[in-house]
Every structure is written in C-alpha cells, then in structure tokens.
Write a protein that holds these residues in place. Structure first.
Motif, PDB file in Angstrom:
ATOM      1  N   CYS A  20       0.845  -1.207   0.000  1.00 42.81           N
ATOM      2  CA  CYS A  20       0.000   0.000   0.000  1.00 42.81           C
ATOM      3  C   CYS A  20       0.873   1.248   0.000  1.00 42.81           C
ATOM      4  CB  CYS A  20      -0.915   0.007   1.222  1.00 42.81           C
ATOM      5  SG  CYS A  20      -2.100  -1.357   1.295  1.00 42.81           S
ATOM      6  N   HIS A  21       1.881   1.243   0.855  1.00 46.18           N
ATOM      7  CA  HIS A  21       2.784   2.396   0.936  1.00 46.18           C
ATOM      8  C   HIS A  21       3.503   2.620  -0.393  1.00 46.18           C
ATOM      9  CE1 HIS A  21       5.759   5.197   2.574  1.00 46.18           C
ATOM     10  NE2 HIS A  21       6.655   4.516   1.877  1.00 46.18           N
ATOM     11  N   ASN A  22       3.988   1.549  -0.994  1.00 47.98           N
ATOM     12  CA  ASN A  22       4.727   1.685  -2.253  1.00 47.98           C
ATOM     13  C   ASN A  22       3.834   2.199  -3.381  1.00 47.98           C
ATOM     14  OD1 ASN A  22       6.914   0.773  -0.869  1.00 47.98           O
ATOM     15  ND2 ASN A  22       7.156  -1.142  -1.998  1.00 47.98           N
ATOM     16  N   LEU A  23       2.571   1.794  -3.381  1.00 45.42           N
ATOM     17  CA  LEU A  23       1.640   2.343  -4.368  1.00 45.42           C
ATOM     18  C   LEU A  23       1.461   3.843  -4.158  1.00 45.42           C
ATOM     19  CD1 LEU A  23      -1.050  -0.475  -4.473  1.00 45.42           C
ATOM     20  CD2 LEU A  23       0.284   0.332  -6.425  1.00 45.42           C
ATOM     21  N   GLY A  24       1.365   4.244  -2.894  1.00 52.05           N
ATOM     22  CA  GLY A  24       1.282   5.670  -2.591  1.00 52.05           C
ATOM     23  C   GLY A  24       2.526   6.414  -3.043  1.00 52.05           C
ATOM     24  N   ALA A  25       3.686   5.790  -2.841  1.00 46.61           N
ATOM     25  CA  ALA A  25       4.950   6.416  -3.238  1.00 46.61           C
ATOM     26  C   ALA A  25       5.030   6.585  -4.755  1.00 46.61           C
ATOM     27  CB  ALA A  25       6.118   5.579  -2.732  1.00 46.61           C
ATOM     28  N   LEU A  26       4.541   5.595  -5.502  1.00 53.75           N
ATOM     29  CA  LEU A  26       4.538   5.702  -6.963  1.00 53.75           C
ATOM     30  C   LEU A  26       3.631   6.844  -7.422  1.00 53.75           C
ATOM     31  CD1 LEU A  26       4.395   1.950  -8.100  1.00 53.75           C
ATOM     32  CD2 LEU A  26       6.339   3.510  -8.276  1.00 53.75           C
ATOM     33  N   GLU A  27       2.460   6.951  -6.795  1.00 56.45           N
ATOM     34  CA  GLU A  27       1.539   8.041  -7.134  1.00 56.45           C
ATOM     35  C   GLU A  27       2.161   9.395  -6.799  1.00 56.45           C
ATOM     36  OE1 GLU A  27      -1.363   7.895  -8.636  1.00 56.45           O
ATOM     37  OE2 GLU A  27      -1.577   5.712  -8.701  1.00 56.45           O
ATOM     38  N   LEU A  28       2.848   9.455  -5.666  1.00 60.54           N
ATOM     39  CA  LEU A  28       3.475  10.710  -5.245  1.00 60.54           C
ATOM     40  C   LEU A  28       4.590  11.120  -6.204  1.00 60.54           C
ATOM     41  CD1 LEU A  28       3.427  12.881  -3.057  1.00 60.54           C
ATOM     42  CD2 LEU A  28       5.062  11.505  -1.747  1.00 60.54           C
ATOM     43  N   GLU A  29       5.331  10.141  -6.690  1.00 59.33           N
ATOM     44  CA  GLU A  29       6.385  10.438  -7.668  1.00 59.33           C
ATOM     45  C   GLU A  29       5.802  11.095  -8.919  1.00 59.33           C
ATOM     46  OE1 GLU A  29       8.650   6.990  -8.630  1.00 59.33           O
ATOM     47  OE2 GLU A  29       9.432   6.733  -6.595  1.00 59.33           O
ATOM     48  N   GLU A  30       4.663  10.584  -9.369  1.00 55.75           N
ATOM     49  CA  GLU A  30       4.021  11.157 -10.556  1.00 55.75           C
ATOM     50  C   GLU A  30       3.569  12.586 -10.292  1.00 55.75           C
ATOM     51  OE1 GLU A  30       3.762   9.796 -13.595  1.00 55.75           O
ATOM     52  OE2 GLU A  30       5.022   8.177 -12.802  1.00 55.75           O
ATOM     53  N   LYS A  42       6.408  15.139 -10.332  1.00 54.14           N
ATOM     54  CA  LYS A  42       6.966  15.430 -11.656  1.00 54.14           C
ATOM     55  C   LYS A  42       6.246  16.594 -12.337  1.00 54.14           C
ATOM     56  CE  LYS A  42       8.502  10.684 -12.589  1.00 54.14           C
ATOM     57  NZ  LYS A  42       8.243   9.457 -13.413  1.00 54.14           N
ATOM     58  N   ARG A  43       5.058  16.925 -11.832  1.00 50.90           N
ATOM     59  CA  ARG A  43       4.283  18.004 -12.439  1.00 50.90           C
ATOM     60  C   ARG A  43       4.850  19.367 -12.035  1.00 50.90           C
ATOM     61  NH1 ARG A  43      -1.357  15.502 -10.178  1.00 50.90           N
ATOM     62  NH2 ARG A  43      -1.200  13.451 -11.200  1.00 50.90           N
ATOM     63  N   ASP A  44       4.580  20.356 -12.863  1.00 50.15           N
ATOM     64  CA  ASP A  44       5.063  21.708 -12.576  1.00 50.15           C
ATOM     65  C   ASP A  44       4.301  22.347 -11.420  1.00 50.15           C
ATOM     66  OD1 ASP A  44       6.893  21.517 -14.615  1.00 50.15           O
ATOM     67  OD2 ASP A  44       5.537  22.357 -16.124  1.00 50.15           O
ATOM     68  N   GLN A  45       3.015  22.063 -11.332  1.00 53.68           N
ATOM     69  CA  GLN A  45       2.174  22.694 -10.320  1.00 53.68           C
ATOM     70  C   GLN A  45       2.190  21.883  -9.026  1.00 53.68           C
ATOM     71  OE1 GLN A  45      -1.810  23.355 -11.629  1.00 53.68           O
ATOM     72  NE2 GLN A  45      -2.384  24.611  -9.861  1.00 53.68           N
ATOM     73  N   LYS A  46       2.536  22.542  -7.929  1.00 55.72           N
ATOM     74  CA  LYS A  46       2.570  21.873  -6.637  1.00 55.72           C
ATOM     75  C   LYS A  46       1.161  21.770  -6.052  1.00 55.72           C
ATOM     76  CE  LYS A  46       7.265  23.195  -5.307  1.00 55.72           C
ATOM     77  NZ  LYS A  46       8.099  23.857  -4.264  1.00 55.72           N
ATOM     78  N   PRO A  47       0.887  20.711  -5.281  1.00 57.45           N
ATOM     79  CA  PRO A  47      -0.438  20.565  -4.654  1.00 57.45           C
ATOM     80  C   PRO A  47      -0.721  21.711  -3.682  1.00 57.45           C
ATOM     81  CG  PRO A  47       0.763  18.492  -4.603  1.00 57.45           C
ATOM     82  CD  PRO A  47       1.744  19.536  -5.033  1.00 57.45           C
ATOM     83  N   GLN A  51      -6.660  17.114  -1.684  1.00 59.34           N
ATOM     84  CA  GLN A  51      -7.296  16.479  -2.833  1.00 59.34           C
ATOM     85  C   GLN A  51      -6.334  16.375  -4.014  1.00 59.34           C
ATOM     86  OE1 GLN A  51      -8.794  18.790  -0.900  1.00 59.34           O
ATOM     87  NE2 GLN A  51     -10.255  17.340   0.032  1.00 59.34           N
ATOM     88  N   ASP A  52      -5.391  17.308  -4.077  1.00 57.58           N
ATOM     89  CA  ASP A  52      -4.431  17.293  -5.181  1.00 57.58           C
ATOM     90  C   ASP A  52      -3.499  16.081  -5.118  1.00 57.58           C
ATOM     91  OD1 ASP A  52      -5.495  19.654  -6.124  1.00 57.58           O
ATOM     92  OD2 ASP A  52      -4.017  20.923  -5.110  1.00 57.58           O
ATOM     93  N   TYR A  53      -3.413  15.463  -3.956  1.00 56.31           N
ATOM     94  CA  TYR A  53      -2.543  14.291  -3.821  1.00 56.31           C
ATOM     95  C   TYR A  53      -3.235  13.006  -4.278  1.00 56.31           C
ATOM     96  CZ  TYR A  53       0.970  16.957  -1.260  1.00 56.31           C
ATOM     97  OH  TYR A  53       1.946  17.860  -0.909  1.00 56.31           O
TER      98      TYR A  53
END
Length: 358
Positions: A267-277, A280-285, A289-291
């Motif tokens: 579960c944590h690693n899936l969260g980490a993969l989503e966070l990495e994506e 990578k975006r220019d706009q910060k959360p 909800q942005d996470y």
C-alpha cells in the motif's frame, strides 16, 4: 435433661466459619479452574457443524475435564489411554487445542498448549508442526527441543514435504540460510516435494529471499513468480514487484495484488509511486485532494501502523498548511521504533516554522 454444651464465643464461631470457607474454596478450586479452562459451547458447536470434530459438546467437555484431572497425576501412558477411553482421535485433540488457542483466558491458553504437546508426543505431526511454527513466530524454539527432534525425523527419515518446509523455516530463523534453502527447495521440488503442500507459497517466498541475499536474482525471481502466479501468494506478488522497473505496469499490478491482500508495504509503495508522478508536475499541490490516490494509499497503510506512510502524510499536510494534522502524524510516528528518529528530526527541523510546535 441432658446438658447442652457451652455455646462457643462469637470469636470462635467466626474463626470456625472462616476455616470452613477456606476449606470449601480449596476443595472446589481445582474443579472451578477446570471449568474455566473449557472452550465456549458455541465454538464447539460451530466446529461440529463444520465437520472439524465429530463429538458432541458433552463428550468433548467430559474428555477435557478428565484430561485436566489426569494431567495432575500423569499415570504411565495416561494420554493415549484417555484418548482411547473417550474415543478421541489425536487429530481431534489437535483441533480442540486450536479452538482453545482462540480463547482469551490464561487457563484456556494453558490447556491449549498442553493438549497440543500431548498430541505431538503421541505422534500427531500436525500438532508438532503447529508447535514449531508458533515457536518460530515467538522466537521460543529453544523451549521445544523434543518437537524439533520429531520434526527432524519427519523431514530426514520420513521425507515429509511439509516437515522439510518447516525445517527450512527453522534453519532460516536461526540464520543458517544455505541449509535452509536446501530444505525449502526439497519441500517444493520433485522428487521429494511438491507445490500442493500447505505453505508451499510461503516456502517459495522464503526461498526467493535467500536467493536474493546470495545474489541469485534470476533464480529468486523465478521462485517469486511461482509463489505469485501459480499459488497466488500475496507476499510473492510483493517481492516480485520489487524486482520490476519502478513505475512499470507490471510493478503496479503486482503491488495491487499484494495490497489487496493486506500487505501494508505494498500500500505504501503504491502511494509512493503516485506521489512520484505528482512531484513530476510543474504545479505543486495546494490541497490534500491534489494528492489523489497517493494520500489514499498512505492513509490505508498508516491506519494500520506503517510508519513511513505516517511520515509522508505529515509532509503532505504540512505542504498544504495543515500544521495541526501534520504534528499529529509526527506524534504517532514517534511511537514506532523504525521511524522514531526520522519523526524527531522532522519535528526539530519544523520547530522554527510551526508556531504551535511545543
């Protein structure tokens, strides 16, 4: 007229009653202890209904009462004789021990242990397996030397695949990895073993872990694939995900399989993969909800006590200005030894920027 005896003084009367009460308690205490050790009737009815046992509740209670009385005397060959007298098989003794293990009181737990020891000593291998597995889990193998000897005979003399697997786990817990690998492979590979034994998936995962430590990555991956793809072993999916390139579809599929079975690190690693994506975006959360799913996965893992997810949630809350929530997650993380230092370091780092930090 016959003379009546002198009435005893009130003090003597009280002393006599107290002595009587104490004697009554001593006389009835063993029976009370025996009764409190018995499993609830509802559990026995459920076991009978499912076909796990074929004895009526009254017969089970009679056997367990007699067992506890005999346990105090320990006549020669009393265990086998008692089972024969009551028509109770060794497998039934083992099942009753398992039922009692699910009970709460110390007396029930003690009866469960004694029943399991009796069944093991009389040759019921499933009882031996249960005792050894429990000892591995609790780190108490040194207390079960007789059972370890029986396990060794079952593995080495009788060539029992399940015993081979368990012997491998014993050796692994003792740090004897190469010998453990040998027995684990014997338990799951022909001609000595097969994948139909109970715990075959776990054996393959342990085999893969040892192979990884030995630097045999390809062989380890094959073991994890067998565990995951052939036996649907959750931890097999997790370890298989670790060998995939980060962020690939295969890695995500394997992590989802593991996470759906309750493996918190997945579960944590899936969260980490989503966070990495997201990073990578220019706009910060600017809001939680942005996470998106990153927060959802961290929430799942943190709710069940996964420390790294707590730290990530603290960082996410701080990033969007939720100082109180951020500190709350850090406080929870500080109670976990594996992330305590990191949590303290973050608190110290934030002490100058968060006004409410004590």
């Amino acid at each position: 007229m016959a003379k009546r005896g002198a009435m005893p003084s009130p003090k003597v009367v009280r002393a006599s009653k107290q002595a009587y009460n104490e004697a009554f308690i001593r006389m009835n205490q063993p029976q009370a202890s025996i009764e409190s050790s018995l499993p609830p009737q509802v559990m026995l009815n459920s076991a009978k209904k499912s076909g796990a046992i074929d004895l009526d509740v009254d017969r089970v209670y009679d056997f367990l009462r007699a067992y506890q009385l005999e346990l105090k005397t320990k006549r020669a060959s009393w265990e086998r004789k008692l089972c024969e007298e009551h028509g109770v098989s060794l497998m039934t003794v083992t099942i009753l021990a398992g039922i009692l293990r699910r009970c709460q009181t110390p007396s029930q737990q003690m009866l469960a242990k004694n029943l399991m020891l009796s069944a093991s000593s009389l040759g019921e291998k499933s009882a031996t397996f249960e005792l050894i597995q429990s000892a591995i889990n609790t780190g108490n193998l040194n207390k079960y030397q007789e059972q370890l000897q029986r396990l060794g005979l079952l593995a080495k003399k009788d060539h029992d695949p399940e015993a081979m697997m368990l012997l491998g786990k014993v050796l692994l817990s003792q740090g004897q990895n190469k010998e453990a690998l040998l027995w684990l492979q014997k338990s799951t590979q022909p001609p000595t073993g097969n994948l139909q034994i109970n715990g075959a998936g776990d054996a393959l995962v342990n085999e893969g872990r040892i192979l990884l430590q030995l630097g045999q990555t390809k062989e380890a991956e094959n073991a994890f694939k067998k565990a995951a793809l052939e036996l649907d072993e959750p931890s097999g999916y997790f370890y298989l995900s670790q060998l995939q390139k980060s962020g690939t579809p295969d890695q995500k599929v394997y992590l989802l399989k593991a996470a759906s079975s309750g493996i918190l690190e997945a579960c944590h690693n899936l969260g980490a993969l989503e966070l990495e994506e997201i990073e990578k975006r220019d706009q910060k959360p600017t809001s939680l909800q942005d996470y998106g799913m990153a927060k959802e996965w961290f929430d799942v893992a943190a709710a069940d006590g996964f420390g790294l997810s707590m730290l990530n949630l603290a960082l996410m809350h701080k990033a969007v200005g939720h100082e109180a929530e951020s500190l709350a997650w850090l406080k929870k993380a500080q109670n976990l030894p594996e992330v305590k230092e990191q949590a303290i370091e973050l608190r110290q780092k934030w002490s100058k920027t968060i006004s409410s930090l004590p």
